[in-house]
Design an enzyme around this catalytic site. Structure first.
Site, PDB file in Angstrom:
ATOM      1  N   VAL A 172      -4.913  -7.505   4.573  1.00 56.95           N
ATOM      2  CA  VAL A 172      -4.454  -8.827   5.032  1.00 56.95           C
ATOM      3  C   VAL A 172      -3.445  -8.645   6.156  1.00 56.95           C
ATOM      4  O   VAL A 172      -2.437  -7.948   5.993  1.00 56.95           O
ATOM      5  CB  VAL A 172      -3.809  -9.623   3.875  1.00 56.95           C
ATOM      6  CG1 VAL A 172      -3.422 -11.020   4.366  1.00 56.95           C
ATOM      7  CG2 VAL A 172      -4.745  -9.699   2.679  1.00 56.95           C
ATOM      8  N   LYS A 173      -3.728  -9.282   7.295  1.00 57.60           N
ATOM      9  CA  LYS A 173      -2.839  -9.158   8.451  1.00 57.60           C
ATOM     10  C   LYS A 173      -1.959 -10.405   8.514  1.00 57.60           C
ATOM     11  O   LYS A 173      -2.460 -11.532   8.493  1.00 57.60           O
ATOM     12  CB  LYS A 173      -3.686  -9.028   9.712  1.00 57.60           C
ATOM     13  CG  LYS A 173      -3.031  -8.282  10.836  1.00 57.60           C
ATOM     14  CD  LYS A 173      -4.058  -8.114  11.956  1.00 57.60           C
ATOM     15  CE  LYS A 173      -3.514  -7.355  13.115  1.00 57.60           C
ATOM     16  NZ  LYS A 173      -4.410  -7.466  14.283  1.00 57.60           N
ATOM     17  N   VAL A 174      -0.657 -10.159   8.615  1.00 58.28           N
ATOM     18  CA  VAL A 174       0.342 -11.235   8.511  1.00 58.28           C
ATOM     19  C   VAL A 174       1.324 -11.094   9.686  1.00 58.28           C
ATOM     20  O   VAL A 174       1.723  -9.973  10.014  1.00 58.28           O
ATOM     21  CB  VAL A 174       1.083 -11.075   7.155  1.00 58.28           C
ATOM     22  CG1 VAL A 174       2.338 -11.893   7.094  1.00 58.28           C
ATOM     23  CG2 VAL A 174       0.163 -11.415   5.986  1.00 58.28           C
TER      24      VAL A 174
END
Ligand code: E4P
Length: 218
Positions: A82-84
């Protein structure tokens, strides 16, 4: 050093994967938008092609929304990361996601302080953007050196430095010397790394000399 392909084009990953050089993939909303393809389909196809992490970016701006989107993205395949974004809400979401066992790539990092925060929040990867710093007259590689030093000062931090926004082979040479853990690079830069004029001219000479012998190996 791990190499990720920085692309949302599935064919680019398919073309390079059998080289054994591709350890993962990173995408972002702009790369997905450029292809016009469905994000979920793209991420699923890439996850099937590579064993390593495939970063898929959330677009919510509040921590709870990022968390919910991240958990949803993780249902696409088990190697989704997951890229945040590196905001306070993003750090909260990173903490929530990592506590729940989800790997997180904290993106849009432009300072070593930000990288320190990402590591403390539990990020698996932090993505400092080299090229975008170069674009505004700063030295993006200096940022990688700084983060390397900070992380090495605190061995309990397990976050990997994922150098991003890579534009050329000089970036790659310097990143390897500095000791970046991962580089995410466009397929073109990966192919450019192979090239050397002395390799080309040397091979040409060997093949011409071999042909003159009239021999064949098989
Ligand atoms: C990867 O994670 C980043 O989104 C990407 O490398 C950004 O590259 P750019 O600065 O060329 O858009």
């Amino acid at each position: 050093m791990k190499f990720f392909l920085d692309t949302a084009i599935v064919d680019e990953v398919a073309e390079m994967v059998d080289t054994g050089l591709v350890d993962g993939v990173t995408t972002n909303p702009s790369l997905i938008a450029k292809t016009g393809a469905d994000m979920r389909d793209t991420i699923a196809a890439m996850c099937a092609l590579v064993d390593g992490p495939v970063s898929a970016e959330v677009t919510a701006t509040e921590a709870q929304g990022m968390f919910d989107e991240g958990v949803h993205l993780r249902t696409i395949a088990e190697n989704v990361c997951v890229k945040v974004p590196l905001t306070l809400e993003g750090l909260r979401a990173t903490h929530m996601l990592s506590q729940a066992g989800h790997p997180v790539n904290v993106t849009l990092c432009f300072s070593s302080n930000q990288a320190l925060l990402a590591a403390k929040a539990g990020a698996s990867f932090v993505s400092p953007f080299i090229g975008r710093l170069d674009d505004i007259g700063l030295n993006g590689l200096d940022l990688i050196s700084d983060i390397r030093q900070v992380y090495d000062n605190y061995p309990e931090l397990e976050t990997e430095i994922l150098a991003a926004s890579i534009r050329n082979v000089v970036h790659m040479r310097e990143l390897a010397l500095i000791g970046a853990d991962v580089a995410t690079l466009p397929a073109k830069v990966m192919k450019d790394m192979v090239k050397h004029p002395l390799t080309s001219s040397g091979l040409e000479g060997f093949l011409a000399d071999w042909k003159a012998t009239g021999q064949q190996i098989l």
